[in-house]
Motif scaffolding. Structure first.
Motif, PDB file in Angstrom:
ATOM      1  N   LEU A 158      -8.773   6.102   4.455  1.00  0.00           N
ATOM      2  CA  LEU A 158      -7.718   6.774   3.708  1.00  0.00           C
ATOM      3  C   LEU A 158      -8.293   7.911   2.873  1.00  0.00           C
ATOM      4  O   LEU A 158      -7.653   8.954   2.700  1.00  0.00           O
ATOM      5  CB  LEU A 158      -6.983   5.773   2.802  1.00  0.00           C
ATOM      6  N   GLU A 159      -9.502   7.691   2.343  1.00  0.00           N
ATOM      7  CA  GLU A 159     -10.150   8.736   1.555  1.00  0.00           C
ATOM      8  C   GLU A 159     -10.371   9.988   2.392  1.00  0.00           C
ATOM      9  O   GLU A 159     -10.127  11.110   1.925  1.00  0.00           O
ATOM     10  CB  GLU A 159     -11.482   8.213   0.999  1.00  0.00           C
ATOM     11  N   GLU A 160     -10.815   9.805   3.638  1.00  0.00           N
ATOM     12  CA  GLU A 160     -11.061  10.959   4.508  1.00  0.00           C
ATOM     13  C   GLU A 160      -9.767  11.690   4.835  1.00  0.00           C
ATOM     14  O   GLU A 160      -9.748  12.915   4.998  1.00  0.00           O
ATOM     15  CB  GLU A 160     -11.740  10.499   5.800  1.00  0.00           C
ATOM     16  N   MET A 161      -8.660  10.926   4.915  1.00  0.00           N
ATOM     17  CA  MET A 161      -7.376  11.537   5.267  1.00  0.00           C
ATOM     18  C   MET A 161      -6.650  12.123   4.064  1.00  0.00           C
ATOM     19  O   MET A 161      -5.588  12.728   4.215  1.00  0.00           O
ATOM     20  CB  MET A 161      -6.497  10.507   5.978  1.00  0.00           C
ATOM     21  N   GLY A 162      -7.195  11.924   2.863  1.00  0.00           N
ATOM     22  CA  GLY A 162      -6.605  12.554   1.686  1.00  0.00           C
ATOM     23  C   GLY A 162      -5.557  11.743   0.962  1.00  0.00           C
ATOM     24  O   GLY A 162      -4.777  12.298   0.176  1.00  0.00           O
TER      25      GLY A 162
ATOM     26  N   SER B 149       0.902  -1.720  -4.573  1.00  0.00           N
ATOM     27  CA  SER B 149       0.114  -2.801  -5.156  1.00  0.00           C
ATOM     28  C   SER B 149      -1.343  -2.763  -4.760  1.00  0.00           C
ATOM     29  O   SER B 149      -1.709  -2.515  -3.608  1.00  0.00           O
ATOM     30  CB  SER B 149       0.691  -4.174  -4.861  1.00  0.00           C
ATOM     31  N   ALA B 150      -2.170  -3.025  -5.765  1.00  0.00           N
ATOM     32  CA  ALA B 150      -3.616  -3.039  -5.552  1.00  0.00           C
ATOM     33  C   ALA B 150      -4.034  -4.184  -4.653  1.00  0.00           C
ATOM     34  O   ALA B 150      -5.007  -4.072  -3.896  1.00  0.00           O
ATOM     35  CB  ALA B 150      -4.335  -3.124  -6.900  1.00  0.00           C
ATOM     36  N   TYR B 151      -3.297  -5.308  -4.726  1.00  0.00           N
ATOM     37  CA  TYR B 151      -3.669  -6.471  -3.917  1.00  0.00           C
ATOM     38  C   TYR B 151      -3.689  -6.111  -2.438  1.00  0.00           C
ATOM     39  O   TYR B 151      -4.676  -6.346  -1.730  1.00  0.00           O
ATOM     40  CB  TYR B 151      -2.702  -7.626  -4.171  1.00  0.00           C
TER      41      TYR B 151
ATOM     42  N   ASP C 214      -4.016   9.338  -1.869  1.00  0.00           N
ATOM     43  CA  ASP C 214      -4.274   9.125  -3.297  1.00  0.00           C
ATOM     44  C   ASP C 214      -4.297   7.616  -3.537  1.00  0.00           C
ATOM     45  O   ASP C 214      -3.251   6.975  -3.653  1.00  0.00           O
ATOM     46  CB  ASP C 214      -3.179   9.796  -4.125  1.00  0.00           C
ATOM     47  N   ILE C 215      -5.483   7.041  -3.628  1.00  0.00           N
ATOM     48  CA  ILE C 215      -5.627   5.588  -3.708  1.00  0.00           C
ATOM     49  C   ILE C 215      -4.984   5.039  -4.976  1.00  0.00           C
ATOM     50  O   ILE C 215      -4.281   4.020  -4.942  1.00  0.00           O
ATOM     51  CB  ILE C 215      -7.111   5.182  -3.640  1.00  0.00           C
ATOM     52  N   ALA C 216      -5.206   5.693  -6.108  1.00  0.00           N
ATOM     53  CA  ALA C 216      -4.649   5.194  -7.369  1.00  0.00           C
ATOM     54  C   ALA C 216      -3.134   5.158  -7.318  1.00  0.00           C
ATOM     55  O   ALA C 216      -2.504   4.182  -7.765  1.00  0.00           O
ATOM     56  CB  ALA C 216      -5.130   6.066  -8.534  1.00  0.00           C
TER      57      ALA C 216
ATOM     58  N   CYS D 138       0.810  -1.201   0.000  1.00  0.00           N
ATOM     59  CA  CYS D 138       0.000   0.000   0.000  1.00  0.00           C
ATOM     60  C   CYS D 138       0.846   1.255   0.000  1.00  0.00           C
ATOM     61  O   CYS D 138       2.020   1.193  -0.087  1.00  0.00           O
ATOM     62  CB  CYS D 138      -0.824  -0.111   1.256  1.00  0.00           C
ATOM     63  N   GLY D 139       0.285   2.451   0.174  1.00  0.00           N
ATOM     64  CA  GLY D 139       1.055   3.657   0.071  1.00  0.00           C
ATOM     65  C   GLY D 139       0.614   4.795   0.927  1.00  0.00           C
ATOM     66  O   GLY D 139       0.087   4.599   1.979  1.00  0.00           O
ATOM     67  N   GLY D 140       0.809   6.044   0.514  1.00  0.00           N
ATOM     68  CA  GLY D 140       0.649   7.164   1.399  1.00  0.00           C
ATOM     69  C   GLY D 140      -0.271   8.258   0.951  1.00  0.00           C
ATOM     70  O   GLY D 140      -1.034   8.102   0.043  1.00  0.00           O
ATOM     71  N   GLY D 141      -0.197   9.376   1.617  1.00  0.00           N
ATOM     72  CA  GLY D 141      -1.065  10.483   1.328  1.00  0.00           C
ATOM     73  C   GLY D 141      -0.316  11.783   1.284  1.00  0.00           C
ATOM     74  O   GLY D 141       0.879  11.796   1.283  1.00  0.00           O
TER      75      GLY D 141
END
Length: 464
Positions: free
Chosen positions: A127-131, A142-144, A133-135, A21-24
């Protein structure tokens, strides 16, 4: 292809299973902005400013010290005040804190199946609320792995941090070389090799299932690796998703196949019946005795972080240990691993700002090793012998202090980019099973309870 090259290829396949996964993103107040996908570079060491909270996790001892060292580097670079609390009974203690209405601000869990349970209770911040970037995170980590924290409300709640390998076997190279033993290609070869070792007066295997309230988990890794190879990825997924029952014949077959090793006459140091009392952190110890007390140990890549605490260990002695991929069954190599995922219970502290830094290649380099390979902009975590594999596809291999970790890290970064990995099955089951009855079932099984009885008891515990 020589044996070492074959191993590297197999290792790369194995790593292709650890998607993460990743960050914001957030402004640091100086005009520097972190990429909310975890790719950003910050010129001032971090984006967080004066962030203050406690991070909660499972690592203790040297591994916990490395987390402390990482946070000390981060705090020094950003002016933050982030502390770490590590407990060996992490899963149980986290549940107690959440149920008591006093969760930590941020935790990192090796059990992704628990993430949506907490989210469904309204305990986590998305994560969406915290901003974030999902993509971008799906691309970098990785999407998995990202999807393991995707819950029924359509939001993501998990931020993968660092992975590990599990489909590997450590072996004592001098024992192999002195006796002319060859790396086993198949599980049948592995059983035959174990028998030959006993005939030669060697003890093939070290084991350790004890882990406090989590005692039994090392045995689950064997069942998962065997089931994945015997039945393939589709049945493996059906199993952890409960689309087939836990006591399906395919599962009991995996237990019995493991029993060919575990209950083999003279195969296990100290006897199979005593394995539940041997701490997994101590299981590598006999590999460093003179002569070696055992020849092989199946454990995740992280176990190397405990080598230096072994009583018989001498500096540099880990160079006598080799690694081979867990053998094939019916031609199927399989690939299985795990990892730790960050979850946020309280973002009022500005925790997301810090996490957005932690998942960048720069800060992953600090987390990677004691020195950060001499190239980490903010140095390493300072604890010799502890190295963590990368959770971002762009982490520089030079961040690692040892060649073994660089080899692992190369395969992991390729895996993150390729988005292919079979995650540890027990980590994807409901906590009542994956963190309770599967573990206790392995204890019962190790002490002689028949495979079918163990599997049926676990099946009965599956929540409706």
């Amino acid at each position: 292809m020589d044996r070492f090259s074959k191993w590297l290829v197999l290792l790369a396949v194995l790593a292709l299973a650890i998607a993460a996964c990743g960050g914001g993103g957030a402004s640091d107040g100086t005009g520097t902005t972190a990429d909310p996908g975890g790719t950003g570079t910050t010129t001032d060491g971090g984006t967080g400013g004066s962030v203050e909270f406690d991070l909660f996790g499972g690592p203790t001892g040297a591994e916990g010290d490395a987390i402390d060292g990482f946070l000390a580097a981060y705090n020094g670079a950003t002016g933050s005040n982030i502390t770490y609390t590590g407990v060996s009974e992490f899963e149980q203690q986290l549940r107690i804190q959440v149920d008591g209405g006093d969760p930590p601000a941020v935790a990192f869990t090796p059990q992704p199946a628990s993430i949506c349970s907490f989210a469904d209770e309204g305990a986590l911040v998305s994560l969406e609320e915290m901003g974030f970037d999902i993509a971008a995170m799906e691309e970098n980590h990785s999407a998995y792995w990202m999807n393991l924290g995707l819950c029924d409300d359509g939001n993501h709640y998990g931020i993968p941090w660092f992975p590990n390998y599990k489909s590997i076997v450590f072996y004592h190279m001098p024992t192999f070389e002195a006796n002319g033993y060859e790396i086993p290609e198949t599980y049948e070869d592995l059983v035959a090799l174990s028998s030959q070792m006993v005939a030669d007066g060697q003890t093939p295997w070290c084991f350790g299932f004890e882990s406090g309230d989590a005692t039994g988990w090392p045995g689950t890794d064997w069942i998962e690796d065997i089931l994945l190879r015997q039945q393939g990825a589709d049945v493996y997924a059906q199993w952890y998703n409960h689309e087939i029952p836990f006591d399906d014949p395919a599962v009991t077959q995996a237990f019995d196949t493991f029993g060919e090793i575990f209950f083999g006459e003279g195969f296990v140091l100290g006897g199979a019946e005593n394995v539940a009392g041997i701490n997994f952190e101590d299981s590598p110890g006999p590999l460093f005795e003179d002569p070696a007390g055992c020849a092989m140990l199946k454990q995740g890549s992280f176990i190397s972080n405990f080598f230096e605490q072994s009583p018989g260990y001498e500096a540099g002695e880990e160079s006598e240990l080799g690694v081979f991929n867990f053998p094939t069954i019916d031609g199927n190599p399989g690939a299985m691993g795990g990892g730790d995922t960050l979850i946020v219970f309280d973002n009022s502290t500005g925790a997301a700002q810090a996490i957005m830094d932690w998942i960048t290649p720069e800060w992953q380099c600090t987390l990677a090793s004691a020195t950060g390979g001499g190239i980490a902009p903010n140095g390493g975590h300072g604890v010799e012998g502890v190295e963590r594999l990368p959770g971002h596809k762009d982490v520089d291999l030079g961040c690692y202090d040892t060649e073994t970790s660089r080899t692992f890290a190369e395969a992991v970064t390729q895996a993150l980019a390729a988005n292919t990995f079979a995650f540890d099955g027990s980590d994807l089951m409901p906590p009542e099973v994956g963190q309770e009855t599967f573990w206790t079932g392995m204890i019962d099984w190790s002490q002689g309870t028949p495979s079918a009885d163990v599997a049926s008891a676990i099946e009965a515990s599956w929540p409706s």
